[in-house]
Write a protein that holds these residues in place. Structure first.
Motif, short mmCIF file in Angstrom:
data_model
loop_
_atom_site.label_atom_id
_atom_site.label_comp_id
_atom_site.label_asym_id
_atom_site.label_seq_id
_atom_site.Cartn_x
_atom_site.Cartn_y
_atom_site.Cartn_z
N PRO A 74 0.82 -1.22 0.00
CA PRO A 74 0.00 0.00 0.00
C PRO A 74 0.85 1.27 0.00
O PRO A 74 1.99 1.27 0.47
CB PRO A 74 -0.79 -0.12 1.31
N GLU A 75 0.27 2.34 -0.50
CA GLU A 75 0.96 3.62 -0.54
C GLU A 75 1.30 4.06 0.88
O GLU A 75 0.51 3.88 1.82
CB GLU A 75 0.07 4.66 -1.21
N GLY A 76 2.50 4.59 1.04
CA GLY A 76 2.92 5.06 2.35
C GLY A 76 3.79 4.07 3.11
O GLY A 76 4.40 4.43 4.11
N TRP A 77 3.83 2.81 2.65
CA TRP A 77 4.69 1.83 3.29
C TRP A 77 6.11 2.10 2.81
O TRP A 77 6.37 2.18 1.61
CB TRP A 77 4.28 0.42 2.91
N THR A 78 7.05 2.20 3.74
CA THR A 78 8.43 2.53 3.40
C THR A 78 9.33 1.33 3.65
O THR A 78 9.42 0.86 4.79
CB THR A 78 8.92 3.71 4.26
N PRO A 79 10.00 0.81 2.61
CA PRO A 79 10.94 -0.30 2.85
C PRO A 79 12.13 0.21 3.66
O PRO A 79 12.64 1.29 3.40
CB PRO A 79 11.36 -0.73 1.45
N ASN A 80 12.52 -0.56 4.68
CA ASN A 80 13.60 -0.08 5.54
C ASN A 80 14.69 -1.10 5.82
O ASN A 80 15.70 -0.77 6.44
CB ASN A 80 13.05 0.45 6.86
N SER A 81 14.50 -2.36 5.40
CA SER A 81 15.51 -3.37 5.73
C SER A 81 15.36 -4.59 4.84
O SER A 81 14.32 -4.81 4.24
CB SER A 81 15.37 -3.79 7.20
N SER A 93 14.71 -14.99 2.02
CA SER A 93 14.85 -13.60 1.64
C SER A 93 13.85 -12.81 2.48
O SER A 93 12.66 -13.12 2.49
CB SER A 93 14.53 -13.42 0.16
N THR A 94 14.34 -11.80 3.20
CA THR A 94 13.48 -11.03 4.09
C THR A 94 13.59 -9.55 3.75
O THR A 94 14.68 -9.03 3.56
CB THR A 94 13.88 -11.25 5.56
N VAL A 95 12.44 -8.88 3.69
CA VAL A 95 12.39 -7.43 3.56
C VAL A 95 11.42 -6.91 4.61
O VAL A 95 10.48 -7.60 5.00
CB VAL A 95 11.98 -6.96 2.15
N GLY A 96 11.67 -5.69 5.08
CA GLY A 96 10.82 -5.10 6.09
C GLY A 96 10.29 -3.74 5.65
O GLY A 96 10.92 -3.05 4.85
N PHE A 97 9.12 -3.38 6.16
CA PHE A 97 8.47 -2.12 5.81
C PHE A 97 8.01 -1.42 7.08
O PHE A 97 7.63 -2.06 8.05
CB PHE A 97 7.23 -2.38 4.94
N ILE A 98 8.02 -0.10 7.04
CA ILE A 98 7.41 0.71 8.09
C ILE A 98 6.11 1.25 7.50
O ILE A 98 6.09 1.87 6.44
CB ILE A 98 8.32 1.89 8.52
N THR A 99 5.00 0.99 8.20
CA THR A 99 3.69 1.43 7.73
C THR A 99 3.45 2.88 8.17
O THR A 99 4.16 3.39 9.04
CB THR A 99 2.59 0.52 8.30
N PRO A 100 2.46 3.57 7.60
CA PRO A 100 2.22 4.97 7.98
C PRO A 100 2.05 5.22 9.49
O PRO A 100 2.54 6.22 9.98
CB PRO A 100 0.96 5.35 7.19
N PRO A 101 1.41 4.30 10.24
CA PRO A 101 1.34 4.54 11.69
C PRO A 101 2.67 4.29 12.42
O PRO A 101 2.75 4.46 13.63
CB PRO A 101 0.28 3.55 12.19
N GLY A 102 3.70 3.85 11.68
CA GLY A 102 5.01 3.64 12.30
C GLY A 102 5.26 2.22 12.78
O GLY A 102 6.20 1.98 13.54
N ARG A 103 4.46 1.27 12.33
CA ARG A 103 4.65 -0.13 12.73
C ARG A 103 5.51 -0.86 11.69
O ARG A 103 5.50 -0.52 10.51
CB ARG A 103 3.30 -0.82 12.91
N TYR A 104 6.21 -1.89 12.16
CA TYR A 104 7.11 -2.67 11.29
C TYR A 104 6.40 -3.94 10.84
O TYR A 104 5.80 -4.66 11.66
CB TYR A 104 8.37 -3.04 12.07
N GLY A 166 2.91 -5.02 13.16
CA GLY A 166 1.77 -4.47 12.43
C GLY A 166 0.44 -4.99 12.95
O GLY A 166 0.36 -5.98 13.68
N SER A 167 -0.61 -4.32 12.53
CA SER A 167 -1.96 -4.73 12.90
C SER A 167 -2.40 -5.90 12.02
O SER A 167 -1.78 -6.18 10.99
CB SER A 167 -2.93 -3.56 12.71
N ASP A 168 -3.49 -6.54 12.41
CA ASP A 168 -4.04 -7.63 11.59
C ASP A 168 -4.41 -7.11 10.20
O ASP A 168 -4.21 -7.81 9.21
CB ASP A 168 -5.28 -8.24 12.26
#
Length: 186
Positions: A74-81, A93-104, A166-168
């Motif tokens: 979704p828009e606003g998710w920022t890849p960080n790792s 292979s693992t990638v991580g994202f920070i969602t707009p509310p700041g959850r990983y 993250g949330s459900d």
């Protein structure tokens, strides 16, 4: 006359007065080196690290021996790792994202079986606590009291796991995006 106090006259007050200049000296040095900050309002969020998820997943698709998907998050998710690891008989292979509310939220893709993959992510064995149907695909939920949930699904040659704080709803969004993504060219 002795120039030092007798040992019997050395007490905690003397020790405190000896430490005060040392502590002040350490604080001054740390301040000069810019290694500490004063934040009376508590910690603040720093900038999200930059990570090129496109390059990472493309590279992993070429190098690993199983299909890798690049979900349209979704828009606003920022890849960080991102990372790669050996997981109980397979690669991951693992990638991580920070969602707009700041959850990983973390996405792991692996050719390892589901049980070793869940154990690798959780750091200990877990028991399935339920399932969820998302986009016609069954996701097995591993949860419990005081632990981050792990959702897994079998994509034939690849096992996919979603975990994090993250949330459900965010887990559902990522699970749907992975389910809709085609494997990258290897």
């Amino acid at each position: 006359m002795a120039s030092e106090k007798p040992r019997i006259l050395q007490n905690n007050r003397d020790m405190v007065w000896s430490l005060v200049p040392l502590v002040l000296f350490c604080v001054i040095i740390a301040g000069i080196a810019s290694q500490c900050t004063f934040s009376p309002g508590g910690p603040t969020s720093g900038p999200i690290p930059s990570f090129d998820v496109d390059a990472a997943l493309t590279y992993d698709a070429r190098e690993l021996g199983f299909p890798i998907r690049h979900p349209d998050v979704p828009e606003g998710w920022t890849p960080n790792s991102g990372s790669r690891a050996f997981v109980g008989g397979g690669d991951s292979s693992t990638v991580g994202f920070i969602t707009p509310p700041g959850r990983y939220v973390q996405l792991t893709q692996s050719d390892a079986d589901e049980t070793p993959l869940v154990t690798f992510i959780a750091g200990e064995p877990r028991t399935a606590t339920g399932s969820e149907d998302i986009g016609g695909r069954t996701w097995v939920l591993y949860g419990g009291e005081g632990v981050e949930p792990i959702w897994t699904s079998d994509f034939t040659q690849t096992r996919i796991a979603v975990t994090g704080s993250g949330s459900d709803e965010e887990f559902r969004e990522l699970a749907a995006a992975v389910g809709a993504a085609e494997p990258l060219d290897s």
